[in-house]
Design a protein around this motif. Structure first.
Motif, PDB file in Angstrom:
ATOM      1  N   LEU A  26     -18.724  -7.385 -45.762  1.00 41.13           N
ATOM      2  CA  LEU A  26     -17.932  -8.011 -44.659  1.00 41.13           C
ATOM      3  C   LEU A  26     -19.175  -8.057 -43.964  1.00 41.13           C
ATOM      4  O   LEU A  26     -18.655  -8.853 -42.930  1.00 41.13           O
ATOM      5  CB  LEU A  26     -16.957  -7.040 -44.337  1.00 41.13           C
ATOM      6  CG  LEU A  26     -15.571  -6.216 -45.450  1.00 41.13           C
ATOM      7  CD1 LEU A  26     -15.131  -5.562 -44.460  1.00 41.13           C
ATOM      8  CD2 LEU A  26     -15.427  -7.554 -46.279  1.00 41.13           C
ATOM      9  N   GLY A  27     -19.977  -7.737 -43.921  1.00 43.64           N
ATOM     10  CA  GLY A  27     -21.105  -8.465 -43.016  1.00 43.64           C
ATOM     11  C   GLY A  27     -21.968  -7.357 -42.110  1.00 43.64           C
ATOM     12  O   GLY A  27     -22.299  -7.574 -41.125  1.00 43.64           O
ATOM     13  N   SER A  79     -15.244 -14.985 -41.575  1.00 47.24           N
ATOM     14  CA  SER A  79     -15.988 -14.770 -42.444  1.00 47.24           C
ATOM     15  C   SER A  79     -16.365 -13.434 -43.584  1.00 47.24           C
ATOM     16  O   SER A  79     -16.400 -12.923 -44.497  1.00 47.24           O
ATOM     17  CB  SER A  79     -17.415 -14.298 -40.601  1.00 47.24           C
ATOM     18  OG  SER A  79     -18.258 -12.755 -42.040  1.00 47.24           O
ATOM     19  N   PHE A  80     -14.685 -12.550 -42.778  1.00 44.28           N
ATOM     20  CA  PHE A  80     -14.814 -11.478 -43.758  1.00 44.28           C
ATOM     21  C   PHE A  80     -14.014 -12.060 -45.109  1.00 44.28           C
ATOM     22  O   PHE A  80     -13.537 -11.186 -46.128  1.00 44.28           O
ATOM     23  CB  PHE A  80     -13.527 -10.937 -43.137  1.00 44.28           C
ATOM     24  CG  PHE A  80     -14.008  -9.895 -42.430  1.00 44.28           C
ATOM     25  CD1 PHE A  80     -15.412  -9.775 -41.791  1.00 44.28           C
ATOM     26  CD2 PHE A  80     -12.988  -8.613 -42.248  1.00 44.28           C
ATOM     27  CE1 PHE A  80     -15.790  -8.232 -41.130  1.00 44.28           C
ATOM     28  CE2 PHE A  80     -14.274  -7.570 -41.060  1.00 44.28           C
ATOM     29  CZ  PHE A  80     -15.241  -7.815 -40.704  1.00 44.28           C
ATOM     30  N   SER A  81     -13.090 -13.499 -44.886  1.00 43.04           N
ATOM     31  CA  SER A  81     -12.613 -14.081 -46.071  1.00 43.04           C
ATOM     32  C   SER A  81     -12.571 -14.748 -47.326  1.00 43.04           C
ATOM     33  O   SER A  81     -12.965 -13.710 -47.956  1.00 43.04           O
ATOM     34  CB  SER A  81     -11.295 -15.494 -45.372  1.00 43.04           C
ATOM     35  OG  SER A  81     -11.081 -14.923 -45.166  1.00 43.04           O
ATOM     36  N   SER A  82     -14.782 -14.580 -47.119  1.00 43.30           N
ATOM     37  CA  SER A  82     -15.946 -14.857 -47.738  1.00 43.30           C
ATOM     38  C   SER A  82     -15.878 -13.922 -48.791  1.00 43.30           C
ATOM     39  O   SER A  82     -16.255 -13.701 -49.835  1.00 43.30           O
ATOM     40  CB  SER A  82     -16.924 -15.239 -47.451  1.00 43.30           C
ATOM     41  OG  SER A  82     -17.363 -13.846 -46.422  1.00 43.30           O
ATOM     42  N   PRO A  91      -9.022  -1.690 -52.101  1.00 49.02           N
ATOM     43  CA  PRO A  91      -9.273  -2.597 -50.697  1.00 49.02           C
ATOM     44  C   PRO A  91      -7.750  -3.804 -50.279  1.00 49.02           C
ATOM     45  O   PRO A  91      -7.465  -3.926 -51.447  1.00 49.02           O
ATOM     46  CB  PRO A  91      -9.891  -2.849 -50.548  1.00 49.02           C
ATOM     47  CG  PRO A  91     -10.593  -2.904 -51.927  1.00 49.02           C
ATOM     48  CD  PRO A  91      -9.339  -1.993 -52.563  1.00 49.02           C
ATOM     49  N   ARG A  92      -7.470  -4.046 -49.274  1.00 52.68           N
ATOM     50  CA  ARG A  92      -6.903  -5.576 -48.999  1.00 52.68           C
ATOM     51  C   ARG A  92      -7.703  -6.057 -47.479  1.00 52.68           C
ATOM     52  O   ARG A  92      -7.933  -4.806 -46.311  1.00 52.68           O
ATOM     53  CB  ARG A  92      -5.763  -5.589 -49.222  1.00 52.68           C
ATOM     54  CG  ARG A  92      -4.857  -4.759 -48.180  1.00 52.68           C
ATOM     55  CD  ARG A  92      -3.284  -4.562 -48.149  1.00 52.68           C
ATOM     56  NE  ARG A  92      -2.645  -3.296 -46.621  1.00 52.68           N
ATOM     57  CZ  ARG A  92      -2.909  -2.170 -47.346  1.00 52.68           C
ATOM     58  NH1 ARG A  92      -3.345  -1.553 -48.250  1.00 52.68           N
ATOM     59  NH2 ARG A  92      -1.543  -1.306 -46.364  1.00 52.68           N
ATOM     60  N   MET A  93      -6.652  -7.243 -47.128  1.00 52.48           N
ATOM     61  CA  MET A  93      -6.956  -8.132 -46.297  1.00 52.48           C
ATOM     62  C   MET A  93      -6.362  -8.440 -45.974  1.00 52.48           C
ATOM     63  O   MET A  93      -5.212  -9.475 -46.763  1.00 52.48           O
ATOM     64  CB  MET A  93      -8.469  -8.826 -45.977  1.00 52.48           C
ATOM     65  CG  MET A  93      -8.768  -9.322 -44.687  1.00 52.48           C
ATOM     66  SD  MET A  93     -10.293 -10.167 -44.564  1.00 52.48           S
ATOM     67  CE  MET A  93      -9.245 -11.739 -44.270  1.00 52.48           C
ATOM     68  N   ASP A  94      -5.135  -8.860 -44.747  1.00 52.95           N
ATOM     69  CA  ASP A  94      -3.751  -8.981 -43.873  1.00 52.95           C
ATOM     70  C   ASP A  94      -4.268 -10.395 -43.662  1.00 52.95           C
ATOM     71  O   ASP A  94      -5.498 -10.365 -43.443  1.00 52.95           O
ATOM     72  CB  ASP A  94      -2.704  -8.103 -43.126  1.00 52.95           C
ATOM     73  CG  ASP A  94      -2.739  -6.808 -44.694  1.00 52.95           C
ATOM     74  OD1 ASP A  94      -2.900  -6.400 -45.517  1.00 52.95           O
ATOM     75  OD2 ASP A  94      -2.554  -5.988 -43.148  1.00 52.95           O
ATOM     76  N   ALA A  95      -3.301 -11.243 -43.836  1.00 49.64           N
ATOM     77  CA  ALA A  95      -3.381 -11.892 -43.074  1.00 49.64           C
ATOM     78  C   ALA A  95      -3.485 -12.568 -41.444  1.00 49.64           C
ATOM     79  O   ALA A  95      -2.989 -11.447 -40.773  1.00 49.64           O
ATOM     80  CB  ALA A  95      -2.171 -13.421 -42.833  1.00 49.64           C
ATOM     81  N   LEU A  96      -3.960 -13.518 -40.765  1.00 51.38           N
ATOM     82  CA  LEU A  96      -4.404 -13.858 -39.559  1.00 51.38           C
ATOM     83  C   LEU A  96      -3.204 -13.965 -39.143  1.00 51.38           C
ATOM     84  O   LEU A  96      -2.393 -15.260 -39.575  1.00 51.38           O
ATOM     85  CB  LEU A  96      -5.287 -15.064 -39.086  1.00 51.38           C
ATOM     86  CG  LEU A  96      -5.516 -14.774 -37.504  1.00 51.38           C
ATOM     87  CD1 LEU A  96      -6.313 -13.585 -37.451  1.00 51.38           C
ATOM     88  CD2 LEU A  96      -6.912 -15.682 -37.059  1.00 51.38           C
ATOM     89  N   GLU A  97      -2.011 -13.200 -37.703  1.00 48.93           N
ATOM     90  CA  GLU A  97      -1.002 -13.767 -37.014  1.00 48.93           C
ATOM     91  C   GLU A  97      -1.368 -13.423 -36.122  1.00 48.93           C
ATOM     92  O   GLU A  97      -1.723 -12.218 -35.469  1.00 48.93           O
ATOM     93  CB  GLU A  97      -0.387 -12.465 -37.768  1.00 48.93           C
ATOM     94  CG  GLU A  97      -0.373 -12.736 -39.263  1.00 48.93           C
ATOM     95  CD  GLU A  97       1.399 -11.830 -39.866  1.00 48.93           C
ATOM     96  OE1 GLU A  97       1.755 -12.312 -40.811  1.00 48.93           O
ATOM     97  OE2 GLU A  97       1.147 -10.604 -38.947  1.00 48.93           O
ATOM     98  N   ASP A  98      -0.496 -14.163 -34.796  1.00 49.11           N
ATOM     99  CA  ASP A  98      -0.373 -13.920 -33.615  1.00 49.11           C
ATOM    100  C   ASP A  98       0.928 -12.836 -33.418  1.00 49.11           C
ATOM    101  O   ASP A  98       2.113 -13.071 -34.266  1.00 49.11           O
ATOM    102  CB  ASP A  98      -0.252 -15.175 -32.891  1.00 49.11           C
ATOM    103  CG  ASP A  98      -0.838 -16.302 -32.944  1.00 49.11           C
ATOM    104  OD1 ASP A  98      -2.295 -15.820 -33.025  1.00 49.11           O
ATOM    105  OD2 ASP A  98      -0.986 -16.977 -32.284  1.00 49.11           O
TER     106      ASP A  98
END
Length: 124
Positions: A26-27, A79-82, A91-98
């Motif tokens: 994740l950098g 960046s994290f999406s890469s 593990p997981r990563m959720d979508a970017l949302e307002d």
């Protein structure tokens, strides 16, 4: 010396080496503490996370986490999406949302079930 107060989350992990490898994807930079291999310090820009070994941790039962407020959530999301984390499971990563509470955010759940919410205040 930093000119402001600072809070640093201290999160559990089962294995420092696996946690360091995950966060490097994740950098983040850093690694196991030189005086205590069961403790890690990782940094990405001004964000600093600490991890302590908790071998009995069950990721699906973890309630540990933190909120990281950032200035450019879209850049961090890209960046994290890469890292190509899945959208479900651990593990997981959720979508970017307002969000209705005025923040644009996404979440990452690491290998040990730690929840990191990462967000930015939506400009009015």
């Amino acid at each position: 010396m930093q000119p402001y107060d600072l809070a640093i989350p201290t999160l559990p992990c089962r294995f420092v080496s696996a946690t360091v490898a995950f966060y490097k994807r994740l950098g983040f930079d850093g690694g196991a503490h030189e005086f205590n291999g069961g403790y890690a310090i990782l940094r990405r820009g001004a964000v600093e996370l600490h991890f302590f070994t908790h071998e009995e941790l069950v990721p699906a039962d973890s309630s540990a986490g933190c909120y990281i407020r950032v200035l450019d959530v879209e850049e961090i999301f890209r960046s994290f999406s890469s890292s190509q984390l899945p959208r479900i499971g651990i593990p997981r990563m959720d979508a970017l949302e307002d969000k209705p509470w005025g923040l644009r955010e996404f979440a990452v759940v690491d290998l040990d079930g730690n929840l990191l919410r990462i967000g930015q205040i939506i400009a009015k």
